[in-house]
Design a protein around this motif. Structure first.
Motif, PDB file in Angstrom:
ATOM      1  N   LEU A   1      -5.909   1.297   2.538  1.00  0.00           N
ATOM      2  CA  LEU A   1      -6.872   0.599   1.690  1.00  0.00           C
ATOM      3  C   LEU A   1      -7.872   1.573   1.074  1.00  0.00           C
ATOM      4  O   LEU A   1      -8.255   1.425  -0.094  1.00  0.00           O
ATOM      5  N   ALA A   2      -8.280   2.558   1.872  1.00  0.00           N
ATOM      6  CA  ALA A   2      -9.217   3.551   1.343  1.00  0.00           C
ATOM      7  C   ALA A   2      -8.578   4.355   0.212  1.00  0.00           C
ATOM      8  O   ALA A   2      -9.213   4.630  -0.817  1.00  0.00           O
ATOM      9  N   ARG A   3      -7.319   4.713   0.390  1.00  0.00           N
ATOM     10  CA  ARG A   3      -6.628   5.498  -0.641  1.00  0.00           C
ATOM     11  C   ARG A   3      -6.453   4.707  -1.924  1.00  0.00           C
ATOM     12  O   ARG A   3      -6.713   5.199  -3.021  1.00  0.00           O
ATOM     13  N   VAL A   4      -6.021   3.453  -1.796  1.00  0.00           N
ATOM     14  CA  VAL A   4      -5.766   2.633  -2.977  1.00  0.00           C
ATOM     15  C   VAL A   4      -7.060   2.246  -3.690  1.00  0.00           C
ATOM     16  O   VAL A   4      -7.128   2.240  -4.925  1.00  0.00           O
ATOM     17  N   SER A   5      -8.096   1.934  -2.916  1.00  0.00           N
ATOM     18  CA  SER A   5      -9.348   1.472  -3.516  1.00  0.00           C
ATOM     19  C   SER A   5     -10.241   2.610  -3.987  1.00  0.00           C
ATOM     20  O   SER A   5     -11.131   2.412  -4.813  1.00  0.00           O
ATOM     21  N   GLY A   6     -10.024   3.812  -3.439  1.00  0.00           N
ATOM     22  CA  GLY A   6     -10.892   4.927  -3.774  1.00  0.00           C
ATOM     23  C   GLY A   6     -12.204   4.907  -3.016  1.00  0.00           C
ATOM     24  O   GLY A   6     -13.090   5.730  -3.271  1.00  0.00           O
ATOM     25  N   ARG A   7     -12.346   3.989  -2.067  1.00  0.00           N
ATOM     26  CA  ARG A   7     -13.567   3.894  -1.263  1.00  0.00           C
ATOM     27  C   ARG A   7     -13.466   4.800  -0.040  1.00  0.00           C
ATOM     28  O   ARG A   7     -12.393   5.255   0.335  1.00  0.00           O
TER      29      ARG A   7
ATOM     30  N   VAL B   1     -14.484   1.288   4.249  1.00  0.00           N
ATOM     31  CA  VAL B   1     -13.316   0.423   4.435  1.00  0.00           C
ATOM     32  C   VAL B   1     -13.205  -0.026   5.886  1.00  0.00           C
ATOM     33  O   VAL B   1     -12.957  -1.199   6.165  1.00  0.00           O
TER      34      VAL B   1
ATOM     35  N   LEU C   1       0.817  -1.214   0.000  1.00  0.00           N
ATOM     36  CA  LEU C   1       0.000   0.000   0.000  1.00  0.00           C
ATOM     37  C   LEU C   1       0.853   1.268   0.000  1.00  0.00           C
ATOM     38  O   LEU C   1       0.321   2.377  -0.116  1.00  0.00           O
TER      39      LEU C   1
END
Length: 233
Positions: free
Chosen positions: A170-176, A181, A100
């Motif tokens: 995870l939020a940054r990578v997924s865009g969610r 998340v 990440l």
């Protein structure tokens, strides 16, 4: 929100104090940001209290903090103390930061290695009780103390803990969204922990409902002001 007007005197317009905002600093910048004594003190006390809050909830036997459901579930299958399992899981979570591209700070590493021993220390001196009233007190005190400790260690401006960093990464990578998340992450660890033998109960639900509002109250109270010129570099 009202628009600025020339008839309004300047003294009535009070912008929020920028120093109370959490700074986005790299590991080296965190150490160069100044006010190390109060920040380090806040970090260490906050992490000790965080581990203590986990121990209080464990001793309540009314349901565990979501990640502790996983910790206790794993503890059923390995010859390790609760705190040692907490440290081991923290290290594993930190490994997930690598893909990440999350950057750990001093607070991240301190969180990974200090809250587990703190929890073990408090568990060693806090006896188990069968009294329901006392168990309710332990649960409520543990959840409130966890909110205080969260505000302290994050407010020290040394970066998030391993689990919070995993969430934001995870939020940054997924865009969610952070909310989505965090919900998915905690539902997953609770489910896995429960299947391994962790305890889910009213305390788990109460923590999930209360920790957001508690952090919202305590984080601004404990966030250390950083000089604007340091944070802007």
């Amino acid at each position: 929100m009202t628009s600025p007007s020339s008839s309004s005197p300047p003294s009535t317009s009070r912008p929020p104090r920028a120093g109370r905002q959490l700074a986005d600093l790299g590991p080296v910048e965190q150490l160069r940001a100044g006010r190390l004594v109060p920040r380090l003190s806040l970090l260490l006390v906050g992490l000790f209290l965080y581990g203590a809050s986990m121990a209080l909830v464990v001793r309540s036997v009314l349901g565990l903090i979501p990640w502790d459901v996983l910790h206790v579930g794993l503890q059923q299958h390995v010859p390790l103390s609760f705190g040692t399992v907490v440290v081991a899981v923290s290290v594993l979570v930190l490994l997930l930061w690598v893909p990440l591209r999350q950057k750990p700070g001093l607070g991240t590493l301190a969180n990974a290695f200090l809250i587990g021993p703190s929890a073990d220390l408090v568990l060693a001196v806090l006896p188990q009780t069968e009294d329901l009233g006392w168990r309710v007190v332990l649960l409520v005190a543990g959840i409130v103390l966890n909110g205080v400790a969260t505000g302290m260690y994050i407010g020290s401006q040394f970066g998030p803990g391993p689990r919070d960093g995993l969430m934001t990464g995870l939020a940054r990578v997924s865009g969610r969204s952070i909310r989505l998340v965090r919900t998915l992450l905690e539902v997953t660890v609770v489910a896995v922990g429960w299947l391994l033998g962790g305890v889910v109960g009213v305390g788990t639900v109460l923590y999930a409902l209360a920790i957001g509002p508690l952090a919202h109250v305590f984080l601004p109270l404990f966030t250390v002001d950083l000089p604007p010129r340091d944070r802007a570099t």
